[in-house]
Design a protein around this motif. Structure first.
Motif, PDB file in Angstrom:
ATOM      1  N   LYS A  41      45.432  31.043  33.257  1.00  0.00           N
ATOM      2  CA  LYS A  41      44.823  30.025  34.112  1.00  0.00           C
ATOM      3  C   LYS A  41      45.694  28.771  34.082  1.00  0.00           C
ATOM      4  O   LYS A  41      46.274  28.474  33.039  1.00  0.00           O
ATOM      5  CB  LYS A  41      43.423  29.681  33.586  1.00  0.00           C
ATOM      6  CG  LYS A  41      42.470  30.863  33.565  1.00  0.00           C
ATOM      7  CD  LYS A  41      41.199  30.477  32.826  1.00  0.00           C
ATOM      8  CE  LYS A  41      40.287  31.666  32.641  1.00  0.00           C
ATOM      9  NZ  LYS A  41      39.101  31.337  31.840  1.00  0.00           N
ATOM     10  N   PRO A  42      45.861  28.106  35.193  1.00  0.00           N
ATOM     11  CA  PRO A  42      45.077  28.148  36.431  1.00  0.00           C
ATOM     12  C   PRO A  42      45.526  29.196  37.452  1.00  0.00           C
ATOM     13  O   PRO A  42      45.034  29.219  38.571  1.00  0.00           O
ATOM     14  CB  PRO A  42      45.247  26.740  37.005  1.00  0.00           C
ATOM     15  CG  PRO A  42      46.592  26.308  36.560  1.00  0.00           C
ATOM     16  CD  PRO A  42      46.771  26.939  35.191  1.00  0.00           C
ATOM     17  N   ASN A  43      46.436  30.067  37.086  1.00  0.00           N
ATOM     18  CA  ASN A  43      46.811  31.157  37.968  1.00  0.00           C
ATOM     19  C   ASN A  43      45.602  32.085  38.114  1.00  0.00           C
ATOM     20  O   ASN A  43      44.944  32.405  37.124  1.00  0.00           O
ATOM     21  CB  ASN A  43      48.006  31.916  37.368  1.00  0.00           C
ATOM     22  CG  ASN A  43      48.560  32.947  38.311  1.00  0.00           C
ATOM     23  OD1 ASN A  43      47.900  33.916  38.618  1.00  0.00           O
ATOM     24  ND2 ASN A  43      49.777  32.733  38.763  1.00  0.00           N
ATOM     25  N   PRO A  44      45.298  32.561  39.316  1.00  0.00           N
ATOM     26  CA  PRO A  44      44.114  33.396  39.533  1.00  0.00           C
ATOM     27  C   PRO A  44      44.278  34.873  39.170  1.00  0.00           C
ATOM     28  O   PRO A  44      43.357  35.674  39.363  1.00  0.00           O
ATOM     29  CB  PRO A  44      43.868  33.246  41.035  1.00  0.00           C
ATOM     30  CG  PRO A  44      45.233  33.063  41.596  1.00  0.00           C
ATOM     31  CD  PRO A  44      45.969  32.220  40.567  1.00  0.00           C
ATOM     32  N   GLU A  45      45.423  35.257  38.622  1.00  0.00           N
ATOM     33  CA  GLU A  45      45.738  36.660  38.370  1.00  0.00           C
ATOM     34  C   GLU A  45      44.627  37.402  37.621  1.00  0.00           C
ATOM     35  O   GLU A  45      44.266  38.528  37.968  1.00  0.00           O
ATOM     36  CB  GLU A  45      47.049  36.760  37.591  1.00  0.00           C
ATOM     37  CG  GLU A  45      47.473  38.175  37.278  1.00  0.00           C
ATOM     38  CD  GLU A  45      48.739  38.237  36.447  1.00  0.00           C
ATOM     39  OE1 GLU A  45      49.192  39.366  36.202  1.00  0.00           O
ATOM     40  OE2 GLU A  45      49.268  37.182  36.029  1.00  0.00           O
ATOM     41  N   GLY A  46      44.072  36.798  36.577  1.00  0.00           N
ATOM     42  CA  GLY A  46      43.044  37.467  35.783  1.00  0.00           C
ATOM     43  C   GLY A  46      41.781  37.756  36.568  1.00  0.00           C
ATOM     44  O   GLY A  46      41.200  38.839  36.473  1.00  0.00           O
ATOM     45  N   PHE A  47      41.336  36.800  37.367  1.00  0.00           N
ATOM     46  CA  PHE A  47      40.122  36.999  38.165  1.00  0.00           C
ATOM     47  C   PHE A  47      40.355  38.027  39.266  1.00  0.00           C
ATOM     48  O   PHE A  47      39.485  38.849  39.556  1.00  0.00           O
ATOM     49  CB  PHE A  47      39.648  35.671  38.764  1.00  0.00           C
ATOM     50  CG  PHE A  47      39.165  34.692  37.726  1.00  0.00           C
ATOM     51  CD1 PHE A  47      38.283  35.086  36.728  1.00  0.00           C
ATOM     52  CD2 PHE A  47      39.578  33.381  37.750  1.00  0.00           C
ATOM     53  CE1 PHE A  47      37.834  34.196  35.773  1.00  0.00           C
ATOM     54  CE2 PHE A  47      39.134  32.469  36.812  1.00  0.00           C
ATOM     55  CZ  PHE A  47      38.250  32.880  35.814  1.00  0.00           C
ATOM     56  N   ILE A  48      41.518  37.974  39.874  1.00  0.00           N
ATOM     57  CA  ILE A  48      41.846  38.953  40.917  1.00  0.00           C
ATOM     58  C   ILE A  48      41.927  40.358  40.328  1.00  0.00           C
ATOM     59  O   ILE A  48      41.407  41.322  40.901  1.00  0.00           O
ATOM     60  CB  ILE A  48      43.150  38.560  41.634  1.00  0.00           C
ATOM     61  CG1 ILE A  48      42.932  37.257  42.426  1.00  0.00           C
ATOM     62  CG2 ILE A  48      43.657  39.678  42.532  1.00  0.00           C
ATOM     63  CD1 ILE A  48      44.200  36.630  42.946  1.00  0.00           C
ATOM     64  N   LEU A  49      42.546  40.493  39.155  1.00  0.00           N
ATOM     65  CA  LEU A  49      42.639  41.788  38.478  1.00  0.00           C
ATOM     66  C   LEU A  49      41.256  42.335  38.160  1.00  0.00           C
ATOM     67  O   LEU A  49      40.968  43.513  38.392  1.00  0.00           O
ATOM     68  CB  LEU A  49      43.462  41.655  37.197  1.00  0.00           C
ATOM     69  CG  LEU A  49      43.502  42.891  36.291  1.00  0.00           C
ATOM     70  CD1 LEU A  49      44.139  44.077  37.006  1.00  0.00           C
ATOM     71  CD2 LEU A  49      44.230  42.560  35.002  1.00  0.00           C
TER      72      LEU A  49
END
Length: 112
Positions: A41-49
């Motif tokens: 975070k704040p990159n959205p990669e985890g939520f998108i995954l």
């Protein structure tokens, strides 16, 4: 349908310890840890995954976040977000939250 997931961005061993200590495994269909993503975070990669693993669009997700970087990640993923543990959003931050609660006990019953 409601899916529950945890996206901690913490070390797997710490997540496992907390989940065992509080017997949480039964409540989550997905758990995303820092080993699952290249960018935190704040990159959205985890939520998108996590949305992908659940088979839903991020825009169909509601994320409960307790940090500005987490709210930014939720916003950037396209998900809706509720802020937890913050009395107000700092000035100058371009973020969107649908509600802000002091803590989980202050939320409406529909979220408990």
């Amino acid at each position: 349908m409601i899916y529950y997931f945890e996206s901690l961005f913490s070390w797997p061993s710490r997540i496992e310890y907390i989940f065992k200590l509080h017997q949480l495994h039964q409540y989550f269909e997905q758990v995303i840890c820092r080993d699952d993503v290249e960018h935190g975070k704040p990159n959205p990669e985890g939520f998108i995954l996590c949305a992908r693993r659940l088979g839903v669009a991020p825009s169909d997700c509601l994320i409960f976040e307790d940090s500005i970087s987490g709210i930014l990640a939720a916003n950037r993923s396209g998900a809706k977000c509720i802020g937890i543990g913050m009395s107000e959003i700092p000035e100058g931050e371009s973020i969107t939250v649908y509600a802000v609660y002091e803590d989980y006990t202050k939320m409406p019953a529909m979220f408990k």
